[in-house]
Design an enzyme around this catalytic site. Sequence first.
Site, short mmCIF file in Angstrom:
data_model
loop_
_atom_site.label_atom_id
_atom_site.label_comp_id
_atom_site.label_asym_id
_atom_site.label_seq_id
_atom_site.Cartn_x
_atom_site.Cartn_y
_atom_site.Cartn_z
N ASN A 21 13.35 -16.05 -113.92
CA ASN A 21 13.72 -15.25 -112.75
C ASN A 21 13.07 -15.68 -111.44
OD1 ASN A 21 15.51 -13.68 -114.19
ND2 ASN A 21 14.04 -12.06 -114.62
N ARG A 46 14.80 -8.42 -120.11
CA ARG A 46 14.19 -8.85 -121.38
C ARG A 46 14.99 -8.28 -122.55
NH1 ARG A 46 8.81 -5.27 -122.87
NH2 ARG A 46 9.42 -3.36 -121.80
N GLY A 97 22.86 -8.42 -108.14
CA GLY A 97 23.18 -8.15 -109.55
C GLY A 97 24.03 -6.90 -109.68
N ARG A 108 7.80 -8.38 -120.34
CA ARG A 108 8.49 -8.64 -119.07
C ARG A 108 8.04 -9.97 -118.48
NH1 ARG A 108 7.01 -3.12 -118.97
NH2 ARG A 108 8.79 -1.70 -119.11
N ALA A 124 27.03 -6.25 -110.39
CA ALA A 124 27.98 -6.04 -111.50
C ALA A 124 27.26 -5.83 -112.82
CB ALA A 124 28.91 -7.24 -111.61
N HIS A 151 3.90 -3.14 -113.54
CA HIS A 151 5.02 -2.56 -114.31
C HIS A 151 5.11 -3.34 -115.62
CE1 HIS A 151 8.83 -0.86 -115.44
NE2 HIS A 151 9.43 -2.02 -115.38
N ASN A 167 12.60 -8.03 -113.31
CA ASN A 167 11.28 -8.21 -113.96
C ASN A 167 10.85 -9.66 -114.05
OD1 ASN A 167 10.19 -5.66 -114.59
ND2 ASN A 167 11.85 -5.33 -116.06
N ASP A 202 8.29 4.35 -114.18
CA ASP A 202 7.12 4.73 -114.99
C ASP A 202 6.57 6.07 -114.51
OD1 ASP A 202 6.85 1.91 -116.28
OD2 ASP A 202 6.94 1.57 -114.13
N ILE A 213 22.40 -1.99 -114.15
CA ILE A 213 21.80 -1.10 -113.13
C ILE A 213 22.69 -1.05 -111.90
CG2 ILE A 213 19.78 -0.66 -111.68
CD1 ILE A 213 18.11 -2.19 -113.74
#
Length: 325
Positions: free
Chosen positions: A105, A92, A11, A98, A13, A187, A131, A159, A16
Amino acid sequence: MKKPLVVTVTGAAGEIGYAITPSIAFGAMLGEDQPVTLKLLEIPAALPALEAVKMELFDCAFPLLQEVVITDKPEVAFKDCDAALLIGSRPRGPGMERSDLLEANAPIFVEQGRAINDHASRDVKVLVLGNPANTNALIASSNAPDIPVTRFSAMIRLDHNRAVAQLAYKTGVSAAEVSKVIIWGNHSSTQVVDVHYAEIGGRPALELLDVEWVQHQLIPEVQNRGARVIKLRGKSSAASAANAAVYCMRDWFGSTPPDDWVSMALASSGQYGADEGLFYSMPVIVEDGDPRVVEGLALSDTCHQFLQVTLDELRSERDAVRKYL
Ligand code: NAD
Ligand code: LMR
């Protein structure tokens, strides 16, 4: 010159991915004397954007960056990889939990788990961000039976950092003076934010903090921080998520600071009542790349009750994805 390590980012591009790849290439994750090769994975539709990420990385002229490989093929992206950041997945939106992302996913982590199994370095370290991260780590590791489950983790460091930052701000100290915070479990908003063992400037945090503030401000703020960012930004956290992944991998490849621990979601071997195999966040000390759960901490009855809630949520997520395990 050290041998380059291969870091795979899925991922790459996305939000994150765009934030994290320069930090890795700069040396923030694996050290400022550690050359890296980046292998970046995307879906076919995002390959033009990924080409631009590659161009920008090139334009940074990072001395440590040996090579950037871009691909839409997992077997190419995970070939010989030493560190894998599994980010690529759907985030999300406002009003979602999540766990609402499970069905969308899960197949991604089946495919990538298999590719890691077949192509990655045998001592790869895999950090799952996508997630719901804990259960996606379970899916990925279940589909990589030849890689020890201890090589997988789900990211809870964001977190942990959120709690550290709140405590530092509240007491007017640097984040470096806050230690022994714990995030337990999933999480998700059921995560258990625990400051019973936390220290601030070497003193027990609970001597310095108002219990009302801990219960009614700190804990809900950390539990719901991700949702608040989404509400305000329209997109989920990216800069802080990228930073947390860098911190987590840096510690995992190295050592946690003396007299401190970090929260990591590792496959449980039954510690603190979590079912064996569930990715459950606990306090962890890392020594020279080897993580060890801090065991035997005494917990209050209230804490036990909250741990049960987050554990039950992880069990129900696992039950919902059994066909992928
Ligand atoms: P994003 O939508 O900006 O980027 C995701 C990227 O993944 C996209 O470019 C997409 O094309 C790519 N992608 C989708 N399927 C893929 C596949 N099969 N292989 C490779 N790439 C694929 O999202 P983002 O903001 O970067 O967030 C990514 C994930 O990280 C989300 O699931 C988000 O919820 C999660 N996240 C986790 C944490 C954490 O603390 N664990 C923090 C922030 C975000
Ligand atoms: C976060 O904690 O910011 C991420 O998991 C994104 C989200 O969905 O909240």
